[in-house]
Design a protein around this motif. Structure first.
Motif, PDB file in Angstrom:
ATOM      1  N   SER A  22      31.082  77.486  26.572  1.00 65.17           N
ATOM      2  CA  SER A  22      30.808  78.079  25.265  1.00 65.17           C
ATOM      3  C   SER A  22      32.112  78.505  24.629  1.00 65.17           C
ATOM      4  O   SER A  22      32.913  79.202  25.241  1.00 65.17           O
ATOM      5  CB  SER A  22      29.896  79.293  25.430  1.00 65.17           C
ATOM      6  N   ASN A  23      32.320  78.097  23.404  1.00 65.99           N
ATOM      7  CA  ASN A  23      33.558  78.444  22.732  1.00 65.99           C
ATOM      8  C   ASN A  23      33.612  79.907  22.377  1.00 65.99           C
ATOM      9  O   ASN A  23      34.667  80.474  22.160  1.00 65.99           O
ATOM     10  CB  ASN A  23      33.706  77.606  21.464  1.00 65.99           C
ATOM     11  N   LYS A  24      32.414  80.513  22.303  1.00 59.22           N
ATOM     12  CA  LYS A  24      32.384  81.919  21.936  1.00 59.22           C
ATOM     13  C   LYS A  24      32.667  82.806  23.134  1.00 59.22           C
ATOM     14  O   LYS A  24      33.478  83.706  23.078  1.00 59.22           O
ATOM     15  CB  LYS A  24      31.008  82.255  21.345  1.00 59.22           C
ATOM     16  N   ALA A  25      31.962  82.532  24.220  1.00 57.83           N
ATOM     17  CA  ALA A  25      32.050  83.441  25.357  1.00 57.83           C
ATOM     18  C   ALA A  25      33.387  83.312  26.091  1.00 57.83           C
ATOM     19  O   ALA A  25      34.005  84.298  26.448  1.00 57.83           O
ATOM     20  CB  ALA A  25      30.890  83.175  26.313  1.00 57.83           C
ATOM     21  N   LYS A  26      33.815  82.096  26.300  1.00 53.51           N
ATOM     22  CA  LYS A  26      35.088  81.850  26.974  1.00 53.51           C
ATOM     23  C   LYS A  26      35.135  82.346  28.406  1.00 53.51           C
ATOM     24  O   LYS A  26      36.179  82.339  29.038  1.00 53.51           O
ATOM     25  CB  LYS A  26      36.251  82.476  26.189  1.00 53.51           C
ATOM     26  N   THR A  27      34.005  82.833  28.896  1.00 53.35           N
ATOM     27  CA  THR A  27      33.987  83.348  30.262  1.00 53.35           C
ATOM     28  C   THR A  27      34.261  82.243  31.267  1.00 53.35           C
ATOM     29  O   THR A  27      34.808  82.494  32.327  1.00 53.35           O
ATOM     30  CB  THR A  27      32.629  83.975  30.601  1.00 53.35           C
ATOM     31  N   ASN A  28      33.877  81.028  30.908  1.00 51.45           N
ATOM     32  CA  ASN A  28      34.038  79.979  31.907  1.00 51.45           C
ATOM     33  C   ASN A  28      35.356  79.215  31.811  1.00 51.45           C
ATOM     34  O   ASN A  28      35.519  78.185  32.417  1.00 51.45           O
ATOM     35  CB  ASN A  28      32.849  79.013  31.918  1.00 51.45           C
ATOM     36  N   LEU A  29      36.309  79.769  31.053  1.00 52.46           N
ATOM     37  CA  LEU A  29      37.647  79.169  31.087  1.00 52.46           C
ATOM     38  C   LEU A  29      38.214  79.211  32.497  1.00 52.46           C
ATOM     39  O   LEU A  29      38.817  78.258  32.973  1.00 52.46           O
ATOM     40  CB  LEU A  29      38.586  79.924  30.148  1.00 52.46           C
ATOM     41  N   ASN A  30      37.969  80.367  33.161  1.00 59.16           N
ATOM     42  CA  ASN A  30      38.448  80.485  34.538  1.00 59.16           C
ATOM     43  C   ASN A  30      37.773  79.492  35.454  1.00 59.16           C
ATOM     44  O   ASN A  30      38.393  78.959  36.364  1.00 59.16           O
ATOM     45  CB  ASN A  30      38.214  81.901  35.053  1.00 59.16           C
ATOM     46  N   GLU A  31      36.486  79.271  35.183  1.00 61.23           N
ATOM     47  CA  GLU A  31      35.740  78.315  35.987  1.00 61.23           C
ATOM     48  C   GLU A  31      36.401  76.938  35.906  1.00 61.23           C
ATOM     49  O   GLU A  31      36.523  76.224  36.904  1.00 61.23           O
ATOM     50  CB  GLU A  31      34.305  78.237  35.468  1.00 61.23           C
ATOM     51  N   ILE A  32      36.858  76.583  34.688  1.00 64.41           N
ATOM     52  CA  ILE A  32      37.507  75.285  34.519  1.00 64.41           C
ATOM     53  C   ILE A  32      38.837  75.261  35.267  1.00 64.41           C
ATOM     54  O   ILE A  32      39.157  74.306  35.968  1.00 64.41           O
ATOM     55  CB  ILE A  32      37.725  74.983  33.016  1.00 64.41           C
ATOM     56  N   ARG A  33      39.594  76.352  35.140  1.00 61.02           N
ATOM     57  CA  ARG A  33      40.889  76.408  35.835  1.00 61.02           C
ATOM     58  C   ARG A  33      40.689  76.301  37.341  1.00 61.02           C
ATOM     59  O   ARG A  33      41.447  75.611  38.027  1.00 61.02           O
ATOM     60  CB  ARG A  33      41.603  77.722  35.492  1.00 61.02           C
ATOM     61  N   GLU A  34      39.656  77.004  37.848  1.00 61.29           N
ATOM     62  CA  GLU A  34      39.365  76.927  39.281  1.00 61.29           C
ATOM     63  C   GLU A  34      39.014  75.504  39.683  1.00 61.29           C
ATOM     64  O   GLU A  34      39.443  75.010  40.726  1.00 61.29           O
ATOM     65  CB  GLU A  34      38.205  77.870  39.641  1.00 61.29           C
ATOM     66  N   ALA A  35      38.212  74.863  38.838  1.00 59.87           N
ATOM     67  CA  ALA A  35      37.779  73.501  39.144  1.00 59.87           C
ATOM     68  C   ALA A  35      38.966  72.547  39.220  1.00 59.87           C
ATOM     69  O   ALA A  35      38.999  71.646  40.068  1.00 59.87           O
ATOM     70  CB  ALA A  35      36.787  73.021  38.089  1.00 59.87           C
ATOM     71  N   ILE A  36      39.972  72.785  38.354  1.00 60.34           N
ATOM     72  CA  ILE A  36      41.175  71.944  38.400  1.00 60.34           C
ATOM     73  C   ILE A  36      41.875  72.132  39.745  1.00 60.34           C
ATOM     74  O   ILE A  36      42.300  71.180  40.390  1.00 60.34           O
ATOM     75  CB  ILE A  36      42.132  72.284  37.234  1.00 60.34           C
ATOM     76  N   LYS A  37      41.968  73.401  40.179  1.00 61.22           N
ATOM     77  CA  LYS A  37      42.583  73.703  41.479  1.00 61.22           C
ATOM     78  C   LYS A  37      41.864  72.967  42.600  1.00 61.22           C
ATOM     79  O   LYS A  37      42.492  72.400  43.489  1.00 61.22           O
ATOM     80  CB  LYS A  37      42.513  75.206  41.750  1.00 61.22           C
ATOM     81  N   GLU A  38      40.543  73.033  42.543  1.00 69.34           N
ATOM     82  CA  GLU A  38      39.739  72.352  43.564  1.00 69.34           C
ATOM     83  C   GLU A  38      40.064  70.865  43.594  1.00 69.34           C
ATOM     84  O   GLU A  38      40.227  70.272  44.659  1.00 69.34           O
ATOM     85  CB  GLU A  38      38.246  72.532  43.264  1.00 69.34           C
ATOM     86  N   LEU A  39      40.148  70.274  42.398  1.00 73.10           N
ATOM     87  CA  LEU A  39      40.434  68.843  42.308  1.00 73.10           C
ATOM     88  C   LEU A  39      41.755  68.519  42.985  1.00 73.10           C
ATOM     89  O   LEU A  39      41.902  67.521  43.676  1.00 73.10           O
ATOM     90  CB  LEU A  39      40.526  68.412  40.838  1.00 73.10           C
ATOM     91  N   GLU A  40      42.728  69.409  42.777  1.00 77.73           N
ATOM     92  CA  GLU A  40      44.063  69.152  43.293  1.00 77.73           C
ATOM     93  C   GLU A  40      44.049  69.147  44.816  1.00 77.73           C
ATOM     94  O   GLU A  40      44.784  68.402  45.455  1.00 77.73           O
ATOM     95  CB  GLU A  40      45.019  70.205  42.748  1.00 77.73           C
ATOM     96  N   LYS A  41      43.193  70.024  45.391  1.00 81.24           N
ATOM     97  CA  LYS A  41      43.161  70.156  46.856  1.00 81.24           C
ATOM     98  C   LYS A  41      42.613  68.910  47.528  1.00 81.24           C
ATOM     99  O   LYS A  41      43.126  68.444  48.534  1.00 81.24           O
ATOM    100  CB  LYS A  41      42.337  71.383  47.251  1.00 81.24           C
ATOM    101  N   GLY A  42      41.551  68.383  47.011  1.00 83.95           N
ATOM    102  CA  GLY A  42      40.969  67.225  47.679  1.00 83.95           C
ATOM    103  C   GLY A  42      40.337  66.300  46.673  1.00 83.95           C
ATOM    104  O   GLY A  42      39.826  66.730  45.646  1.00 83.95           O
ATOM    105  N   LYS A  43      40.435  65.035  46.916  1.00 77.12           N
ATOM    106  CA  LYS A  43      39.893  64.048  45.994  1.00 77.12           C
ATOM    107  C   LYS A  43      38.381  63.934  46.190  1.00 77.12           C
ATOM    108  O   LYS A  43      37.945  63.419  47.209  1.00 77.12           O
ATOM    109  CB  LYS A  43      40.530  62.697  46.302  1.00 77.12           C
ATOM    110  N   PRO A  44      37.591  64.399  45.250  1.00 77.41           N
ATOM    111  CA  PRO A  44      36.153  64.200  45.428  1.00 77.41           C
ATOM    112  C   PRO A  44      35.804  62.727  45.198  1.00 77.41           C
ATOM    113  O   PRO A  44      36.457  62.043  44.422  1.00 77.41           O
ATOM    114  CB  PRO A  44      35.537  65.084  44.348  1.00 77.41           C
TER     115      PRO A  44
END
Lengths: 71, 705
Positions: free
Chosen positions: B154-176
């Protein structure tokens, strides 16, 4: 083919491969319906609604679509 | 020393209007910077941030595209990079951005990306809009259909920006493991097999893309291209129809599942967008509304920009004056006070207007109005050999041709784009206004015609003349320039939405930045060169000029300021630039211009408004004086031989027309060179606009005198 404003059409195919390739990427798929909403002020571009999204095509682009009217 | 860090590249990819850039802005804020993708004039927005000590994330915003089978230069960049694993910008993972209202269409590109063997996470945007309309999307089901993680943003809430950043970290750790979508057909497998030793690829589909795009990919060598072409002909490999079949097959794979979860419009009720478009894109009201919007736009930039422009101008001339008065008079202070600072002023003074114009265009773009304008006027523009998208460039040309010409990159057809580039500088830009306002005083008497002021009408006439010539030239060019490939309109019209301030701020920053860096650099350099040419001359002549001026001043009992001014003007006459002005006099004489005007014509190549400053120096009024003084001096200037006034009506009109048409702008020449990647087009442009200027000035001068 000639389209009439306010009518809904179901896509049957295309008569121009190059345009077809591009229309497909925009979601103009066989068996999909679209609504002809309006023409541009000078008549050369058409305003369509397709799967809830709005897309404008040139007249010639639209004429590459082979479709039948849906009632 | 900084520790060795790994850079993990994440590409933001999605359809145009998917909310991709908006997400990029949210993730990066103002930390982003704009570069070019190597070798092409397509903007590449990058932002880097450090996640921990030895890991830096580099986020790249790719141009929006509907598929890996591209239409425009922008879209080609995406296909070129993603098909080539050794490209510098080849991403380690992809964030795929989707608009929930166009799921099916957007699944196509996603399905292609899944076949590249790059890890992907999906971000679904516009959560706020879905909730506002009481619609629902089953995210779990969507994840199952796609086979990757889906984050609803949601562009308004922005609460899940961190969720996206975390997801990027996860991607970096292992190739799904990403499930493949499309299985190559026999003939496609065969061709990939045939060339597999000569291509560099991670997946068969990537190899197939290299084969499909062989005719334009820049990283493929000529021999390979030839062989692929030969193979295609010999084996009857029909690239176009195979691509169509592949696209249809891909849709088959997900269409039924996606239809089930796509948010549906409640019954047949019109949405807000439908209601707005009924009026805004109406065949009668649409153009009227557009016309009114444009009038307001230009009214706004002229009236609102006036005060800040004046402040900037006065500020800079105070600074110049301060330096002149308080430092010893060496060539450095001269360069600073009369070269660099006025040069900088010449750049910065236009920022208010350019800022306002792009602010308003940015808002219109952000709410979704601009794509309606493109739709409404495409067919009209087509008659002039252009595209609906050309309108945005032409409007921007009202501020400055430099960012305007850069904005033609969205036009996919080369001919339409080139014509737009070639005619945009005929739209009167901000830098012409000071020239117009100065000269119109001599061209038109100060009286009223009905409710209008005659001079105001003349100014408007000059603008209209510029626009008319834009259209006439484009028609001519339409018949001269040969077409490469077909042109398309095909534009999606997004739902109207409330503008997001951050997006507009970044848009304006980019455009103003383009002006400051591209035009500013050139204006500054040319100003410095011109300062040298105006301050130095053959040594004997300069000294004699100074001595003469001092003598004359004594005879006439001038005070110090008057004497300084006289010296300045005498020295200018004998400087290199003065010599140049006299050299070109025979050429410009038929237009009614003397060598003094010649000097101003040359110096105004830096930027047109320099014309005013140069005349101020020539008529020895000193640079700290305002425009009124210049025009008073000009009014007094008399031709010694004939006794007639230099700036009579005929000369003034002749100069005005010259400035309407001539390409008196180095920055524009530089940007056209860059965008067309050749000297051919800027030279043609300079010559044809020059010819228009010369002939029309010649005509009006001879008619009026």
């Amino acid at each position: 083919m000639i389209f009439e404003i306010g009518k809904t059409y179901k896509i049957k195919g295309f008569n121009d491969d190059e345009i077809a390739g591009k229309l497909l990427t925009l979601g103009f798929l066989p068996e999909t319906s679209f609504l002809f909403v309006r023409k541009s002020p000078f008549g050369g571009a058409y305003y369509f609604e397709l799967n809830g999204t709005k897309i404008a095509l040139r007249k010639e682009e639209a004429h590459a679509i082979v479709a039948e009217e849906r009632f | 020393m900084s520790p060795i860090t790994n850079t993990y590249k994440v590409a933001l990819i999605g359809n145009p209007n998917s909310g991709k850039t908006s997400l990029f802005n949210s993730l990066t804020g103002l930390h982003q910077h704009v570069a070019n993708f190597p070798g092409v004039t397509v903007d590449k927005k990058i932002a880097k941030y450090q996640i921990d000590k030895n890991l830096t994330i580099e986020l790249i915003d790719f141009p929006g595209t509907y598929s890996l089978y591209p239409n425009s230069d922008d879209e080609k960049v995406v296909a070129e990079i993603l098909s080539n694993p050794v490209n510098d910008d080849y991403p380690d993972s992809i964030i795929y951005v989707m608009d929930p209202f166009a799921l099916k269409r957007e699944m196509l590109l996603l399905s292609q990306l899944k076949d590249l063997d790059i890890p992907i996470i999906v971000v679904l945007t516009m959560k706020d809009l879905i909730e506002k309309r009481n619609l629902k999307i089953d995210i779990e089901k969507l994840e199952k259909i796609i086979g990757t993680k889906v984050i609803f943003f949601s562009n308004k809430a922005k609460t899940n920006l961190n969720e996206i950043r975390e997801a990027i970290k996860e991607l970096e750790k292992g190739k799904p493991k990403i499930p493949r979508s499309y299985i190559l057909k026999d003939e496609e497998k065969k061709i990939v097999e045939n060339f597999k030793d000569r291509l560099n690829f991670n997946s068969d589909y990537q190899a197939l893309l290299q084969i499909h795009h062989s005719d334009w990919l820049r990283y493929q060598n000529k021999d390979l291209k030839k062989e692929i072409e030969k193979y295609k002909i010999e084996n009857n490999f029909k690239s176009l129809s195979y691509r169509i079949n592949e696209t249809l097959d891909r849709y088959q794979l997900f269409s039924r599942d996606i239809d089930k979860i796509s948010p549906k419009k409640h019954n047949k009720q019109d949405t807000i967008t439908d209601k707005i478009d009924k009026v805004i894109t109406n065949r009668v009201f649409g153009p009227i509304i557009f016309f009114v919007v444009m009038l307001l736009l230009f009214q706004a930039i002229f009236s609102w920009a006036e005060l800040p422009m004046e402040l900037l101008e006065n500020g800079f001339s105070l600074l110049s004056g301060y330096i002149r008065d308080n430092f010893t008079n060496t060539w450095i202070t001269g360069l600073l006070a009369d070269g660099i600072i006025p040069g900088l002023a010449g750049v910065l003074v236009f920022i208010p207007q350019i800022f306002l114009l792009f602010l308003i265009i940015g808002i219109l773009e952000e709410i979704g109005y601009m794509s309606r304008v493109v739709y409404m006027f495409d067919d009209l523009m087509k008659r002039f050999g252009m595209n609906g998208r050309s309108i945005i460039a032409l409007i921007s040309g009202g501020a400055c041709a430099v960012p305007a010409i850069m904005s033609t990159r969205t036009i996919n057809n080369w001919k339409e784009r080139l014509i737009t580039i070639m005619v945009t500088p005929l739209v009167s830009c901000s830098a012409r206004i000071p020239v117009y306002t100065l000269l119109v005083v001599f061209a038109v008497p100060d009286k009223d015609i009905g409710i209008f002021n005659a001079r105001g009408l003349a100014l408007m006439g000059l603008y209209i003349l510029g626009i008319l010539m834009t259209l006439i030239s484009s028609v001519v060019l339409k018949y001269i320039i040969k077409s490469k490939g077909r042109s398309y309109l095909m534009i999606t019209l997004p739902e109207y939405k409330r503008p997001i301030l951050k997006n507009i701020a970044i848009f304006v920053k980019e455009k103003v930045g383009a002006f400051v860096y591209v035009a500013g650099k050139i204006i500054l350099i040319v100003s410095i060169i011109l300062w040298f040419a105006a301050s130095y001359g053959p040594s004997g002549a300069m000294n004699t000029a100074k001595a003469d001026a001092i003598e004359l001043s004594k005879d006439k009992h001038f005070n110090d300021a008057q004497m300084a001014n006289l010296i300045a003007s005498e020295q200018l006459e004998h400087s290199y630039i003065g010599i140049l002005g006299k050299t070109i006099e025979p050429v410009i004489k038929p237009l009614g211009f003397d060598w003094k005007i010649g000097i101003a014509l040359i110096t105004s190549f830096a930027a047109r408004e320099v014309f005013v400053g140069t005349l101020a120096t020539i008529y020895s009024v000193g640079t700290t004086d305002d425009g009124m003084k210049v025009s008073e001096q000009m009014a007094k200037d008399v031709n010694i031989k004939t006794g007639e006034k230099t700036y009579n009506q005929a000369v003034a009109w002749s100069l005005l027309l010259f400035y309407v048409f001539a390409l008196q702008c180095m920055s524009t020449i530089a940007v056209v060179r860059k965008e067309t990647n050749s000297w051919k087009w800027p030279i043609i442009q300079f010559l044809y606009m020059g010819a228009l200027a010369y002939l029309s000035s010649f005509a009006i001068y001879n008619i009026l005198s």
